[in-house]
Design a protein around this motif. Sequence first.
Motif, short mmCIF file in Angstrom:
data_model
loop_
_atom_site.label_atom_id
_atom_site.label_comp_id
_atom_site.label_asym_id
_atom_site.label_seq_id
_atom_site.Cartn_x
_atom_site.Cartn_y
_atom_site.Cartn_z
N ILE A 59 -3.03 7.21 4.97
CA ILE A 59 -2.04 6.92 6.01
C ILE A 59 -1.03 5.90 5.50
CG2 ILE A 59 -1.75 5.79 8.25
CD1 ILE A 59 -4.31 7.15 9.15
N SER A 60 -1.50 4.85 4.85
CA SER A 60 -0.61 3.82 4.35
C SER A 60 0.36 4.38 3.32
CB SER A 60 -1.43 2.68 3.74
OG SER A 60 -0.59 1.65 3.26
N ALA A 61 -0.13 5.25 2.43
CA ALA A 61 0.75 5.83 1.41
C ALA A 61 1.80 6.74 2.05
CB ALA A 61 -0.08 6.62 0.40
N ALA A 62 1.45 7.39 3.17
CA ALA A 62 2.40 8.28 3.82
C ALA A 62 3.48 7.52 4.57
CB ALA A 62 1.66 9.21 4.79
N LEU A 63 3.15 6.35 5.10
CA LEU A 63 4.12 5.59 5.89
C LEU A 63 5.14 4.89 5.02
CD1 LEU A 63 1.84 4.01 8.64
CD2 LEU A 63 3.58 5.77 8.94
N ARG A 83 3.57 11.92 1.22
CA ARG A 83 4.01 10.56 0.88
C ARG A 83 5.50 10.41 1.16
NH1 ARG A 83 0.69 7.42 -2.55
NH2 ARG A 83 -1.28 8.43 -3.03
N VAL A 84 5.86 9.33 1.86
CA VAL A 84 7.27 9.06 2.11
C VAL A 84 7.95 8.62 0.82
CG1 VAL A 84 8.87 7.56 3.34
CG2 VAL A 84 6.89 8.49 4.52
N ALA A 85 7.39 7.65 0.15
CA ALA A 85 7.96 7.15 -1.11
C ALA A 85 6.90 6.34 -1.83
CB ALA A 85 9.20 6.31 -0.86
N ASP A 86 6.75 6.58 -3.10
CA ASP A 86 5.85 5.75 -3.90
C ASP A 86 6.51 4.42 -4.18
OD1 ASP A 86 3.61 7.33 -4.16
OD2 ASP A 86 4.48 8.50 -5.79
N ARG A 87 5.71 3.35 -4.07
CA ARG A 87 6.24 2.03 -4.42
C ARG A 87 6.21 1.92 -5.95
NH1 ARG A 87 2.02 0.76 -0.43
NH2 ARG A 87 2.97 0.72 1.64
N ALA A 88 7.18 2.55 -6.59
CA ALA A 88 7.15 2.73 -8.03
C ALA A 88 7.48 1.43 -8.75
CB ALA A 88 8.12 3.82 -8.44
N LEU A 95 -6.03 -4.66 3.59
CA LEU A 95 -5.63 -5.00 2.22
C LEU A 95 -5.80 -3.81 1.28
CD1 LEU A 95 -4.57 -7.37 0.59
CD2 LEU A 95 -6.93 -8.06 0.16
N GLN A 96 -6.90 -3.09 1.41
CA GLN A 96 -7.11 -1.91 0.56
C GLN A 96 -6.06 -0.85 0.83
OE1 GLN A 96 -11.23 -1.03 1.57
NE2 GLN A 96 -11.93 -1.77 -0.42
N ALA A 97 -5.72 -0.63 2.09
CA ALA A 97 -4.71 0.37 2.42
C ALA A 97 -3.34 -0.03 1.88
CB ALA A 97 -4.64 0.56 3.94
#
Length: 742
Positions: free
Chosen positions: A253-257, A326-331, A512-514
Amino acid sequence: MRRLRPLLAAALLSLALPGAAFGQSGGIIPLPLDSDPSGGVSDSMIDQLNADRIEAEAHRGTYVEEIAVDPTVISPLRPIEARGRPAGSAIRFDGERRTLQFALFVPRPDQVRALRISTLSSINVLPERSHYRVWVNETMVGEGRLENFTSFGTVDFPMNAAAVLPGQNNVRIELVQYHRIYCGPEASFALWSDIDLANSGAVLASSEGISGQEGFLMGLAAAAATGSGIEIRGADGLGAYRDAWVSTITQRISAALGGDPIPFRFTEYWSVQGAGRSAARITFLPSAVNRLTFRVSGDGAQVMVVEFVPDERPHALPEFENILPRVADRAQPPLIDTMRPVAFSEFGFATTEVYDHYARIDTRFRLPDDWIVLTNDKAEIRLDYIFIEGLPDQSVLLVHINNENVRLLPMWRGGGELIEQFPVRFEARLLRAGINTLSFEVLVPGSPPDMPCPFNDTPILAIGQSSTLSVPYSPSMYLPDMHIAFAGLTPASVETNEMSARSFDDNDVVTLQAALSGGERPDAVALNTHLYLLALDDLGSVPLGGYQLSRRALEAALLHNDTAPAATGAEPAHALLSARERSDSGAALSRGWDWLKNGFQTALQWLQPRSGLLLEQWLERQNAQAVLLQLDPGRPNQLWMVRAPESDISAIASAIVAARTNTDGPRGQVSVLDRDGRWQNWTAPDRQPVLLEAVTLSNVRHVVGNVVSAMPIRYVAGLFFLALVSALFALRLVIATREHKQ
């Protein structure tokens, strides 16, 4: 360069004359007309003013919603990039021009009525000229005026269903702000506008039929915008595989938001509805099969029901993966080469035009983790840029490397000609392994500074993407620093022990893990980074690596109190004794001895800094909500974190996520996240580089240079000692020779 020249020339074609930089004369502030000398305004006048305003806005492509509107359903905006602040706060646009990107989830395009934007601006903003434009999927949907100064006001832009995609959409908002009274860099600092995320987004005709996967995704966006977080119910029934199930769901969920992390909180199956009710909920139910279903609860929350087989490991849920793209990777910023000119375009810098009296352009890149230059070797920027003629005196372009100014380029003389490959040399030791920031800061005084800026819709400066950066050679060496471990953090890195629960509960660990799900380095798995969550009582488990760190110093940072403690009874007595000693004639000798002793200790500290003492003193001056520790250079992939009581884990997680892609994050041996959300770093003065390759004739000069430059005073003192011993031997030899001749 042939491609850059026509681009820059076309962008600046209209700027050949000095006056063209700011357009035609302007800056007059329209004054309100008193329609009623008695101070009152008739109803007919109000209606006429409203009609005129709506008509004017209609010609600008903007529809102004009536004050009294029917209740609607909002699918809120979600920032794509992390800001380093907890979810739920309004997002701020500052300066004269600013652009931000948002994600917008639309379950069914045919239900979209409009795109709503809710704004609140500083009183310094001049509404007659300040405006914003909104694009949805690169289609402009409207333009609004910044005119709300006491409370948030909303504007609805009608949207064609053809411009909206089912699912995720991209929204871009560009703001242009002018100061009411002044013009110049100082005036631009006072300009800001906030957008209320909870009340900005797609206006839907109704909530009927919005359920299932679509409803749950809308609930996630609402939970993120309001900061209420996502409830998790029934997790205790997961048994031994609780952590695995919860981690799988929350991290996806966190990666998708995207954006700042969203908090998760565990609640009971049956509870009284409170003010903090979440718009989205996850409920675990034991079942004979693993599957997902979606429902709408009695309190209106969108619920994802996860049915699981008791006492079995979590299995893949394909439908869950499919509904959460995924909306956007925090690259991470791109890794660049050394020992060759690297074009700015290779690390993501595109040709940039500047319109404002103050602007700061940041671009980031990475250097290898085993790159170190501590000597006087030089790096070089070859800059392609052009600025218009006739800029006010003291107009400058500043070039910064990691917030250190390396060059000031005047722009009040000359102009109008493309400057190609202008050399900007600087000390390479300003660069560092890992993430670096190259910044351009533009300052153009107002002309005049005590009047509003004239309208300007043409650029005054352009910086070309064909500019290059050259970084010198470095042998493969490692300088102890926590940046590698920090960049390699993953959800699996978070570890707890039996004492961690005194400072971190289950909600904190899950949040924190998310937050760490995304943005890690490609080699994060190989780094095998560990982040140990500590309680203050467990400080003894931290390897100190020879440094001095006491619980008292950490408590001083985490429990910081600005008020000085009251003097105890022993302190006045000590003062009286000191006064009596000063009156004694023998005190002069004692003070002289103390002076010599302190001087000797200072000299030793200068020659061989005692990092432990310096660390203790530095920590006592901090006001921390969290502290990261990595004191043992033999464990470069391990971090320890301790937090202040009552600190907000969402704020800590947001700061960690934002810092993983910029240079303002944790570095050195100890890093403090202060109460303002900024990272303050302490680097040991006696850390030594470690060589990771064999010494050869080609690298020996660079290796010795780095080792000596890391602590030069030690080697200066050693050379001085050798010179002194050599002089004594030479003197003895001369004396012995003369005695023999006699």
